[in-house]
Write an enzyme that holds these catalytic residues in place. Structure first.
Site, short mmCIF file in Angstrom:
data_model
loop_
_atom_site.label_atom_id
_atom_site.label_comp_id
_atom_site.label_asym_id
_atom_site.label_seq_id
_atom_site.Cartn_x
_atom_site.Cartn_y
_atom_site.Cartn_z
N ASP A 20 37.20 41.50 30.98
CA ASP A 20 38.10 41.17 29.87
C ASP A 20 38.13 39.65 29.74
OD1 ASP A 20 40.12 40.61 28.10
OD2 ASP A 20 41.59 41.97 28.99
N HIS A 135 56.21 34.52 29.08
CA HIS A 135 56.00 35.46 27.97
C HIS A 135 56.65 36.82 28.21
CE1 HIS A 135 53.29 32.66 26.13
NE2 HIS A 135 52.43 32.70 27.12
N1 Q9C Z 1 42.68 32.32 22.52
C1 Q9C Z 1 50.11 31.73 29.79
O1 Q9C Z 1 49.58 30.65 29.65
N2 Q9C Z 1 45.42 34.80 25.16
N3 Q9C Z 1 49.72 32.78 29.10
C2 Q9C Z 1 45.46 34.04 23.97
C3 Q9C Z 1 43.97 32.87 22.38
C4 Q9C Z 1 46.65 34.97 25.88
C5 Q9C Z 1 48.70 32.68 28.11
C6 Q9C Z 1 44.18 34.08 23.26
C7 Q9C Z 1 47.10 33.72 26.60
C8 Q9C Z 1 48.26 33.96 27.52
C9 Q9C Z 1 51.17 31.92 30.80
ZN ZN Z 2 50.22 29.03 28.55
#
Ligand code: Q9C
Ligand code: ZN
Length: 571
Positions: A20, A135
């Site tokens: 993934d 999140h």
């Molecule tokens: N390119 C934290 O930094 N994917 N979570 C986004 C955009 C999810 C990030 C895709 C990113 C989660 C804690």
């Molecule tokens: Zn982040």
């Protein structure tokens, strides 16, 4: 009093078990690399090392539903296929048989850090954890986050330690919508987040990440969102955001504790953030936060996916927590136009809720004998699409805006004046007079004339009257020298402009040997004009912050400098 570093090796156990590309960046090496670097630099050894404990069910229940906690508990026994299926029910999440244990340790680490700081065992600290938390929501994992570590720690600080005002600073490059949802109607927790937004075209693609999401009900004004609409934001943009938005609001809020959702995906090199801030920037941001809450700063790791940038930034933050001076920032310290626009839009959205963001003129202290009306040239990029305009004079004899001065030509002036009138009357009705993002005056002395100044900076040639300058200088040997005295006159003149609300900030150059004495005079002068509380920030090296304790000023002045930081008792 020292700095705590909370960690547990078990938190490296969780990892992605299938393919993934979105999730693979959240890997165990994030923790091992950062910790190794802290050891290499001798920083880990200077901290109080605490082994993370698991958060209890009751503690997780401060934020999460019992059903969600039970669901996660169940994941420990699932096979890879089942884990993958369950992960697919959430946005950007993967589960591992060790996830429940890791996530309980991550939340527990945040709790332990808060307990250590509030018990007075340490002044501040960092919890190096994964999975991250900001999140995650009451009943949902999201964006690599399982339990909301920082939100749980904030609730715990309220319940177990009786705190009434907690500031959460989320400098991760993503919007911590989980934290926002949990506290959006709660005025006892002020949540600040900046985040890559690109007008809503960046993950998590939420309308409520924009600057006009300011909280709800009793929590109005206690959510502060600063959306970055372009990538490439750097040191100047981050520092400007702190100086023009976060710190004024935070200073007014007066928190008892600062929690930092410390994500370093906002640093240079990070594939998620695509920003430009260098690791040193986080030392400066950390130093600035230590002006609040008596220095009680608890940082909890969130994102950060470029291993080198992440570890360097973590080191910078720990250095600053330990009280080391911050290395100078590199690059031109000029914020991007898009950043100023974002800052401006937050100021407009938050002005109804925070005095410190309202029009300077409304709270100008005034001063007898101040000269007449002035207009200060600024560049204002208002979301309504108004071209560069001027701030109206905050204080003219008739109480109306005085004629405007423009750096551009006359045709430009006519168009802009119309826009200003339209905008002013609109904002007057809304009582939303925007404070320009930059409204700085520079007092030039002859040798500084070579300084290249941005076009919207006002160059002041004036000086305070000579007798006044000499009177202030008399007690200070360091101010006897001609060059120092000239500079002091300029500083007093700028201070006068600031005190009567015509300028929001000023810069003057003074000989290094006279810096401490000049600062001392500026503080006394500020206080003598009725300032109630004064925050004194020396950027760069100042070996001896002025000593004011003998004058009974100690309850009003807080001094922080790059090399020495001191909080006066009772502030
Ligand atoms: N390119 C934290 O930094 N994917 N979570 C986004 C955009 C999810 C990030 C895709 C990113 C989660 C804690
Ligand atoms: Zn982040």
């Amino acid at each position: 009093m020292g700095t705590a570093l909370v960690y547990h090796e078990d938190m490296t156990a969780a990892r992605l078990l299938w393919d993934d590309p979105e999730c693979e960046i959240e890997c165990p090496e994030r923790l091992t690399t950062a910790l190794e670097r802290l050891q290499q630099r001798g920083l880990e050894q200077r901290c109080l090392r605490l082994a993370a404990r698991e958060a209890s069910e009751a503690e997780l229940g401060l934020v999460h539903s019992p059903e969600y906690v039970a669901l996660l508990q169940g994941t420990q026994a699932l096979g890879t296929g089942e884990l993958q299926t369950l992960s697919g029910q959430y946005d950007a999440v993967y589960f591992h048989p060790s996830t429940f244990h890791c996530a309980r340790l991550a939340a527990g680490a945040a709790l332990q850090l808060v307990d250590a700081v509030l018990a007075g065992a340490v002044r501040n600290g960092l919890a190096l954890v994964r999975p991250p938390g900001h999140h995650s929501q009451r009943a949902a994992a999201n964006g690599f986050c399982v339990f909301n570590n920082v939100a749980i720690a904030a609730k715990h600080a309220q319940r177990q330690h009786g705190l009434h005002r907690i500031l959460i600073v989320d400098w991760d490059v993503h919007h911590g919508q989980g934290i926002q949802y949990i506290f959006e109607d709660d005025p006892s927790v002020l949540y600040f987040s900046w985040h890559r937004y690109e007008h809503g075209r960046f993950w998590p693609y939420l309308r409520e990440s924009d600057a006009d999401a300011v909280g709800q009900g009793p929590g109005l004004g206690f959510t502060v969102n600063l959306p970055w609409n372009q990538v490439g934001m750097g040191n100047a943009d981050y520092v400007a955001a702190f100086l023009h938005v976060l710190l004024p609001v935070a200073f007014e809020f007066n928190p008892e504790l600062v929690l930092v959702s410390a994500g370093f995906d906002s640093a240079i090199g990070d594939p998620e953030g695509q920003m430009q801030a260098t690791p040193e920037c986080f030392a400066h941001l950390t130093q600035l936060l230590q002006m609040l809450a008596g220095g009680r700063v608890c940082a909890v790791l969130e994102g950060g996916y470029h291993l080198e940038s992440l570890s360097q930034s973590v080191c910078m933050m720990v250095q600053a927590l330990l009280g080391d001076p911050a290395p100078p920032l590199s690059g031109p310290m000029v914020p991007h136009a898009s950043a100023l626009e974002s800052i401006q839009s937050v100021q407009v959205a938050q002005a109804p809720h925070w005095m410190s963001l309202q029009q300077q003129g409304q709270r100008g202290l005034g001063r007898d004998g101040a000269s007449g009306s002035h207009a200060v040239a600024v560049t204002l990029n208002h979301p309504l699409g108004v071209a560069p305009v001027l701030s109206p004079c905050p204080r003219s004899p008739e109480g109306r805006p005085s004629p405007l001065l423009l750096p551009g030509g006359p045709e430009f002036k006519a168009a802009a004046t119309q826009d200003v009138a339209a905008l002013s009357s609109l904002l007057d009705q809304l009582r939303l007079n925007p404070t320009p993002p930059v409204r700085t005056a520079v007092a030039l002395t002859a040798p500084d004339a070579a300084l290249a100044l941005p076009s919207d900076v006002l160059c002041e040639e004036g000086s305070a009257p000579q007798e006044e300058t000499q009177a202030w200088a008399r007690p200070h040997e360091a101010l006897a020298q001609d060059r120092a005295l000239t500079a002091l006159g300029k500083v007093l003149y700028l201070l006068d402009r600031i005190l009567d609300g015509q300028v929001s900030s000023g810069i003057a150059v003074t000989p290094a040997s006279a810096a401490a004495a000049t600062l001392d005079v500026a503080i006394r002068c500020g206080l003598s004009h009725g300032a109630q509380r004064l925050l004194c920030l020396a950027v760069g090296q100042l070996d001896r912050p002025p000593d004011l304790t003998d004058d009974g000023y100690d309850s009003q002045v807080m001094c922080v400098s790059g090399s020495a930081s001191r909080r006066l008792e009772g502030f």
